[in-house]
Design an enzyme around this catalytic site. Structure first.
Site, PDB file in Angstrom:
ATOM      1  N   SER A 145     -41.078  34.841 -19.531  1.00  0.00           N
ATOM      2  CA  SER A 145     -41.576  34.049 -18.407  1.00  0.00           C
ATOM      3  C   SER A 145     -43.081  33.892 -18.541  1.00  0.00           C
ATOM      4  CB  SER A 145     -41.253  34.737 -17.077  1.00  0.00           C
ATOM      5  OG  SER A 145     -41.963  34.134 -15.999  1.00  0.00           O
ATOM      6  N   TYR A 158     -40.868  41.382 -11.197  1.00  0.00           N
ATOM      7  CA  TYR A 158     -40.206  40.501 -12.156  1.00  0.00           C
ATOM      8  C   TYR A 158     -41.105  40.285 -13.374  1.00  0.00           C
ATOM      9  CZ  TYR A 158     -38.345  36.113 -14.096  1.00  0.00           C
ATOM     10  OH  TYR A 158     -37.861  35.139 -14.925  1.00  0.00           O
TER      11      TYR A 158
END
Length: 262
Positions: A145, A158
């Site tokens: 990400s 996350y």
């Protein structure tokens, strides 16, 4: 032209918005793809990637497994190698998302993030690379990400799990480069998937993703559009292909410029 025709590939998180497109793109290039996801309930069942009767679909098998389950990984890899020979490509896509203030994060949510986003990458990298080593070739790609390298409000846990997955992949790449095994990371930004739709369910929330939100310290997306899952899948195919044969230890950002990352 990609050199993927006939290769045996494994994709984790293969039922998700990005993972399913990665499976379809690889199958379209002629790869035999083992599609691994908790959403799959059976092992070795045929799964059509496109329309019924699509030739690419006949090259895809689905396997139900928790990506952190090392025994399941070995069983699936045994099956793949019996059917299609040595695994030449692993794509780690599996992941879960929990958002919110870090001080409100539960231990359960943290363990879920680590299990899916980090331990799953370790489990499959370790199992696949051990099998690639005697052949002195192969490619590992982890979909992480852009938040792994750019702080995002409400996404600290996350981002940490994805940063760990990326660091693990690149560190492994340094260890196995001498064996001809390449390891790279793809870092998507906001991508039009069910995961994003849950995170930004209203028009106002989507507008903030596209155009920025000063209260969350986000600049928006310079290209002015969300990524399509095909954009991420195309990046994966490129890094897996012969055209990228001299690329390893690389993090490729596919985020429309959102992370301002050079």
């Amino acid at each position: 032209m990609t050199g993927l025709d006939g290769i045996a590939a494994v994709v984790t998180g293969a039922a998700g918005g990005i993972g399913s497109r990665v499976v379809e793109h690889l199958a379209a290039e002629g790869a035999y793809v083992a599609s691994v996801d908790t959403a799959h309930t059976s092992v070795g069942d045929r799964k059509v990637a496109g329309q019924d009767g699509d030739a690419a679909g006949s090259r895809v098998t689905r396997h139900g497994a928790d990506v952190a389950d090392a025994e399941a990984a070995e069983r699936i890899l045994d099956h793949v190698e019996r059917e299609h020979g040595p695994v030449g490509l692993l794509v780690n896509v599996a992941g879960v998302l929990h958002t919110g203030l870090l001080t409100d994060l539960t231990d359960t949510a943290w363990q879920e993030l680590l299990a899916a986003n980090t331990t799953g990458v370790l489990t499959w990298c370790r199992a696949v690379v051990r099998r690639m080593t005697p052949y002195r070739r192969g490619s590992v790609i982890t979909v992480a990400s852009n938040s792994a390298g750019t702080p995002r409000a409400g996404m600290a846990a996350y981002a940490a799990s994805k940063a760990a997955a990326g660091a693990l992949t690149l560190g492994l790449g340094l260890e196995v480069a001498r064996l001809g095994i390449r390891c790279n990371v793809v870092c998507p930004g906001s991508t039009d998937t069910p995961m994003l739709q849950r995170m930004a369910p209203t028009p106002q929330a989507r507008d903030a993703v596209l155009h920025g939100d000063p209260t969350a310290f986000r600049i928006g997306i310079p290209l002015g559009r969300l990524a399509d899952p095909d954009d991420i899948a195309a990046a994966v195919v490129f890094l897996a292909s012969d055209q990228a044969r001299h690329i390893t230890l690389h993090s490729l950002y596919v985020d429309g410029g959102a992370a301002l990352h050079g």
